[in-house]
Scaffold this motif. Structure first.
Motif, PDB file in Angstrom:
ATOM      1  N   ASP A  13      91.116  44.223  28.457  1.00  0.00           N
ATOM      2  CA  ASP A  13      90.571  43.658  27.219  1.00  0.00           C
ATOM      3  C   ASP A  13      91.202  44.388  26.044  1.00  0.00           C
ATOM      4  N   ARG A  14      90.499  44.464  24.931  1.00  0.00           N
ATOM      5  CA  ARG A  14      91.075  45.111  23.752  1.00  0.00           C
ATOM      6  C   ARG A  14      90.814  46.611  23.703  1.00  0.00           C
ATOM      7  N   MET A  15      90.250  47.163  24.782  1.00  0.00           N
ATOM      8  CA  MET A  15      90.082  48.606  24.882  1.00  0.00           C
ATOM      9  C   MET A  15      91.237  49.225  25.668  1.00  0.00           C
ATOM     10  N   GLN A  16      91.404  50.527  25.505  1.00  0.00           N
ATOM     11  CA  GLN A  16      92.407  51.283  26.235  1.00  0.00           C
ATOM     12  C   GLN A  16      91.821  51.813  27.550  1.00  0.00           C
ATOM     13  N   SER A  24      94.231  60.749  28.163  1.00  0.00           N
ATOM     14  CA  SER A  24      95.572  61.217  27.804  1.00  0.00           C
ATOM     15  C   SER A  24      96.253  60.261  26.831  1.00  0.00           C
ATOM     16  N   LEU A  25      96.938  60.838  25.864  1.00  0.00           N
ATOM     17  CA  LEU A  25      97.729  60.031  24.939  1.00  0.00           C
ATOM     18  C   LEU A  25      98.888  59.345  25.653  1.00  0.00           C
ATOM     19  N   ALA A  26      99.231  59.822  26.834  1.00  0.00           N
ATOM     20  CA  ALA A  26     100.346  59.238  27.581  1.00  0.00           C
ATOM     21  C   ALA A  26     100.091  57.793  27.975  1.00  0.00           C
ATOM     22  N   LEU A  27      98.834  57.412  28.147  1.00  0.00           N
ATOM     23  CA  LEU A  27      98.519  56.061  28.613  1.00  0.00           C
ATOM     24  C   LEU A  27      98.032  55.137  27.502  1.00  0.00           C
ATOM     25  N   VAL A  28      98.048  55.595  26.260  1.00  0.00           N
ATOM     26  CA  VAL A  28      97.683  54.711  25.150  1.00  0.00           C
ATOM     27  C   VAL A  28      98.682  53.557  25.102  1.00  0.00           C
ATOM     28  N   GLY A  29      98.173  52.339  25.098  1.00  0.00           N
ATOM     29  CA  GLY A  29      99.015  51.151  25.079  1.00  0.00           C
ATOM     30  C   GLY A  29      99.283  50.560  26.445  1.00  0.00           C
ATOM     31  N   ALA A  30      99.000  51.310  27.504  1.00  0.00           N
ATOM     32  CA  ALA A  30      99.245  50.834  28.867  1.00  0.00           C
ATOM     33  C   ALA A  30      97.983  50.160  29.408  1.00  0.00           C
ATOM     34  N   VAL A  31      97.634  49.022  28.801  1.00  0.00           N
ATOM     35  CA  VAL A  31      96.397  48.326  29.167  1.00  0.00           C
ATOM     36  C   VAL A  31      96.598  47.602  30.497  1.00  0.00           C
ATOM     37  N   PRO A  32      95.709  47.779  31.466  1.00  0.00           N
ATOM     38  CA  PRO A  32      95.865  47.126  32.770  1.00  0.00           C
ATOM     39  C   PRO A  32      95.854  45.601  32.644  1.00  0.00           C
TER      40      PRO A  32
END
Length: 556
Positions: free
Chosen positions: A140-143, A148-156
């Motif tokens: 959805d629109r959540m992270q 970790s900042l490493a996975l910001v933007g890597a939405v399943p």
């Protein structure tokens, strides 16, 4: 995941124990920057207990009754919890337990209200606001970042199975909770409740104390009444430890009862998601929603014979009567006298309620730390790389080596307080076919199961084991890391067996929990015993957001 007690004899370096509708004013509550980082300072903020909260200590049954009567709507409940989060978590106390709010929460709640009016409720979670840990995937629109900042933007690309279950049950996902980054499996000197993305989470009973980890935010938020119930995850202690530290009921299920699909992994041999609630009844309700077979997680196939849609039917106020309960004092008592005194009173209550207590040591437990760490290091490397591969083009990070490099490149935000020694140790491990891994895994299963929990319970014909969950929560210390005295989570964690912690009282205003531990698939028995103890004692009380513990001498 957390450290064992020093009495285990294991060096610290060897072991580590994660709207479109609605009023404009409400929309400001969900406009959080996912990369904003609260101050990492360990100094407690000025105390603001907030205004009286209408939903304080609300139960699932009570909320459903209010929804049925029309006293509340799901939209109204969601608005109230969002406002509570803004006031308590982001406002005066800066609790830091919620890492991100769901921008669609109010729209979801409104749709569920319309469905209730047209068709009636789906079940006990219909319209109920729930928080989930930030390692539990949502498409959805959540992270979903494990802190970790490493996975910001890597939405399943799809929801985790437990999220699918929550949505199907009609729950309103309020948002994601902060956690000890990477489920507290990055450094041997970490500070529980801290993540690069979310900053430091605090304990609502004393703001300079640890909320414990790794489900720190789920524990602190639920204790502070920022949601009705929450979901955490555990590898070793990460549900029961923060639950005990925050005066909650926390249930770590048998591995295989609740699917791990879509959850950022630590170890496929030990990971499990589970309920974190203010009452045993609510834990039973939530477990019934979460449990079940998932083709995406093969280990859940066995749950077809063991899962129950309604665990509340096992709750019995007289559930301690006739129960045979083992007390493993040898390793799980003795590290904190005041905690022992509280638990001795708890044992007296059990005897008064008709339980038979039997001294039941688990000698093999002292041998678990070294093989457990070996297994977890191998598992983490294999499992996290499989998870990253599943994200496809949504992340450029594909290996554990990539994560290590990311942290080094973002040292100011990710490595400001402690390092990534466990990442480096895991990186040196080979595949899961390695003889060293297979030997360690076999040792873990033998020591924790046939020579451990199974052996002692069969020898003494026990219904469960009981022990203090851990000592009262220690001070937040970003410089030196966590200070652990001891705990009882490891045997059940390594075996993949269930355990449940329930409030046992307070020391200087700091919560202490009592754990019931059982054999595989014994959740019904553990819930029965925990419920009977809870109803006999009713220790749970809401937090006061004190700046520190009450260290005045106790009156004699």
């Amino acid at each position: 995941m957390k450290k064992p007690s020093p009495s285990s004899g294991t060096p610290r370096e060897l072991s580590r124990r994660t709207f479109l509708g609605g009023a404009a004013a409400a929309s400001t509550l969900v406009a959080l920057d996912v990369q904003a980082q609260p101050s990492a300072s360990s100094n407690p903020p000025a105390v603001s207990r907030g205004s009286a909260f209408e939903l304080e200590e609300a139960t699932l049954a009570g909320l459903q009754a209010d929804l049925t009567s029309g006293k509340h709507t799901a939209h109204g409940l969601t608005e109230r919890y969002l406002a509570r989060i803004q006031e308590i978590d982001k406002g005066g106390t800066a609790l830091g337990s919620v890492i991100e709010l769901n921008p669609d929460a109010l729209a979801i709640a409104a749709a569920l209200d319309a469905e209730r009016e047209a068709k009636g409720p789906r079940g006990p979670l219909h319209g109920i606001p729930v928080l989930i840990k930030d390692n539990i995937g949502t498409a959805d629109r959540m992270q979903t970042t494990a802190g970790s900042l490493a996975l910001v933007g890597a939405v399943p690309s799809r929801d985790a199975f437990v999220v699918e279950r929550l949505r199907a049950a009609g729950a309103v996902l309020l948002g994601k909770t902060n956690l000890s980054e990477w489920a507290n499996f990055r450094s041997t000197h970490s500070c529980s409740g801290w993540s690069g993305r979310g900053g430091q989470c605090r304990n609502p009973y004393a703001l300079d104390r640890t909320p414990s980890g790794s489900s720190s935010g789920s524990g602190a938020a639920t204790a502070a009444n920022l949601c009705a119930v929450s979901v955490g995850t555990e590898t070793d202690g990460s549900i029961v430890s923060p639950s005990a530290a925050c005066s909650l009921v926390g249930l770590k299920p048998t591995v295989g009862l609740v699917s791990r699909a879509g959850i950022v992994p630590l170890s496929h041999t030990q990971d499990s998601a589970g309920p974190m609630t203010r009452t045993v009844t609510d834990a039973a309700v939530l477990l019934g929603v979460l449990a079940g077979v998932d083709p995406s997680d093969a280990v859940t196939a066995a749950s077809q014979r063991h899962a129950h849609a309604d665990y509340t039917r096992f709750l019995d106020v007289n559930g301690l009567k006739g129960a045979r309960i083992g007390v493993p004092r040898e390793r799980f008592f003795g590290y904190h006298p005041a905690t022992d005194a509280l638990i001795e009173r708890a044992l007296d209550v059990m005897k008064e309620r008709g339980a038979e207590l039997i001294e039941a040591p688990i000698p093999s437990a002292a041998k678990l730390d070294e093989p457990e760490l070996e297994v977890l290091l191998h598992d983490f490397k294999a499992d996290i790389e499989a998870y990253l591969a599943g994200l496809g083009e949504r992340t450029r990070l594909k290996t554990l080596a990539d994560l290590i490099r990311f942290n080094e490149e973002h040292r100011d935000t990710e490595l400001a307080w402690f390092g990534q020694e466990l990442f480096h140790q895991a990186q040196q491990k080979g595949p899961l076919t390695d003889k060293k891994y297979r030997k360690a895994l076999a040792a873990c299963r033998k020591l924790s199961r046939e020579q451990g929990i199974d052996a002692v319970m069969a020898k003494h014909k026990l219904d469960a084991l009981v022990a203090p969950t851990q000592a009262p929560p220690g001070l937040i210390d970003l410089v030196n890391g966590d200070h652990w005295l001891g705990s009882s989570s490891t045997p059940a964690a390594v075996a993949g067996y269930p355990s449940i912690t329930v409030p046992a009282g307070y020391i200087a205003g700091l919560p202490v929990g009592l754990s019931f531990i059982g054999k595989a698939w014994s959740e019904p028995t553990l819930l029965r015993l925990a419920f009977a103890y809870e109803q006999a004692t009713k220790h749970r009380r809401p937090p006061t957001f004190a700046p520190t513990a009450d260290l005045r001498p106790a009156k004699v």
